[in-house]
Scaffold this motif. Structure first.
Motif, PDB file in Angstrom:
ATOM      1  N   UNK A 165      95.263  42.485  67.482  1.00  0.00           N
ATOM      2  CA  UNK A 165      94.160  41.823  68.177  1.00  0.00           C
ATOM      3  C   UNK A 165      93.438  43.091  69.175  1.00  0.00           C
ATOM      4  N   UNK A 166      92.140  43.142  69.168  1.00  0.00           N
ATOM      5  CA  UNK A 166      91.614  43.948  70.213  1.00  0.00           C
ATOM      6  C   UNK A 166      90.835  43.404  71.196  1.00  0.00           C
ATOM      7  N   UNK A 203      89.025  34.799  71.421  1.00  0.00           N
ATOM      8  CA  UNK A 203      90.381  34.314  71.922  1.00  0.00           C
ATOM      9  C   UNK A 203      90.440  34.531  73.247  1.00  0.00           C
ATOM     10  N   UNK A 204      90.619  33.539  74.051  1.00  0.00           N
ATOM     11  CA  UNK A 204      90.929  33.614  75.645  1.00  0.00           C
ATOM     12  C   UNK A 204      91.994  33.917  76.321  1.00  0.00           C
ATOM     13  N   UNK A 205      92.515  35.014  76.715  1.00  0.00           N
ATOM     14  CA  UNK A 205      93.795  35.340  77.136  1.00  0.00           C
ATOM     15  C   UNK A 205      93.790  35.414  78.680  1.00  0.00           C
ATOM     16  N   UNK A 206      94.556  34.551  79.283  1.00  0.00           N
ATOM     17  CA  UNK A 206      94.615  34.601  80.649  1.00  0.00           C
ATOM     18  C   UNK A 206      94.885  35.997  81.358  1.00  0.00           C
ATOM     19  N   UNK A 207      94.454  36.323  82.632  1.00  0.00           N
ATOM     20  CA  UNK A 207      94.450  37.478  83.309  1.00  0.00           C
ATOM     21  C   UNK A 207      95.918  38.120  83.142  1.00  0.00           C
ATOM     22  N   UNK A 259      99.038  40.024  78.396  1.00  0.00           N
ATOM     23  CA  UNK A 259      98.457  41.405  78.093  1.00  0.00           C
ATOM     24  C   UNK A 259      97.873  41.304  76.614  1.00  0.00           C
ATOM     25  N   UNK A 260      98.411  40.234  75.757  1.00  0.00           N
ATOM     26  CA  UNK A 260      98.047  40.178  74.411  1.00  0.00           C
ATOM     27  C   UNK A 260      97.977  38.614  74.227  1.00  0.00           C
ATOM     28  N   UNK A 261      97.048  38.412  73.004  1.00  0.00           N
ATOM     29  CA  UNK A 261      97.164  36.938  72.858  1.00  0.00           C
ATOM     30  C   UNK A 261      98.526  36.292  72.068  1.00  0.00           C
ATOM     31  N   UNK A 285      90.647  37.865  79.744  1.00  0.00           N
ATOM     32  CA  UNK A 285      90.147  38.537  78.704  1.00  0.00           C
ATOM     33  C   UNK A 285      89.799  38.100  77.191  1.00  0.00           C
ATOM     34  N   UNK A 286      88.960  38.456  76.642  1.00  0.00           N
ATOM     35  CA  UNK A 286      88.481  38.143  75.260  1.00  0.00           C
ATOM     36  C   UNK A 286      88.955  39.021  74.331  1.00  0.00           C
ATOM     37  N   UNK A 287      89.788  38.590  73.105  1.00  0.00           N
ATOM     38  CA  UNK A 287      90.153  39.312  72.204  1.00  0.00           C
ATOM     39  C   UNK A 287      89.437  38.741  70.702  1.00  0.00           C
TER      40      UNK A 287
END
Length: 174
Positions: free
Chosen positions: A4-5, A39-43, A46-48, A87-89
């Motif tokens: 994932x990026x 993909x919305x990743x909580x603050x 670090x990774x999805x 973050x958005x991945x």
């Protein structure tokens, strides 16, 4: 290799109709026009993870260095307030296509660095993006740090699968 990026960080809401303001962490903010979902990743993560939310992008606008996104089903500010600082991945399958001799920075991090003779000299710690060319920050095995321009004269080979970079150190860099 990363699966994932990260493409952006939600810095706040925009207006009352469910839009968010995104600081892009990708080289080309225009790529948001082509994305269908993120993909919305909580603050604090670090990774999805499998439990993270996938959001469908309904509209994209640009202003200065920011991207404004509207997600399908989020029509009020209350629907997106909780996304701030998340973050958005995107998965690797949705990443931009790379040209020959181009690499994702995430894939380069931690690679072993060797000289022309094949001797290990350190590890790639960071990549600084400058106007002219990237600069590789290499932590040498003797504890020093080397700033190496990412140009053909210095970077001889990159083998992500094998996990190493072969370099030539120009006179005066050490």
């Amino acid at each position: 290799m990363e699966n994932y990026f990260q493409v952006g960080i939600i810095t706040g809401t925009h207006g009352l109709r469910g839009e968010v303001k995104v600081y892009p962490t990708t080289d080309d903010a225009g790529r948001f026009k082509k994305l269908k979902e993120v993909i919305l990743v909580p603050s604090q993560e670090r990774y999805p993870r499998e439990t993270d939310t996938t959001l469908e992008i309904e509209s994209v606008k640009f202003f200065k260095q920011f991207v404004f996104l509207k997600f399908r089903g989020a029509d009020r500010i209350e629907d997106v307030e909780r996304y701030c600082r998340h973050s958005l991945y995107v998965p690797r399958s949705n990443a931009v296509r790379l040209n020959r001799d181009e690499y994702f920075i995430a894939d380069l991090m931690g690679l072993v660095v060797k000289d022309e003779t094949g001797s290990r000299i350190g590890v790639l710690k960071d990549v600084m993006e400058t106007g002219a060319n990237d600069v590789y920050v290499i932590t040498l095995d003797d504890g020093r740090e080397l700033l190496l321009p990412a140009i053909k004269q210095c970077v001889l080979a990159v083998d992500i699968e094998a996990g190493f970079i072969t370099i030539h150190i120009l006179d005066g860099l050490l």
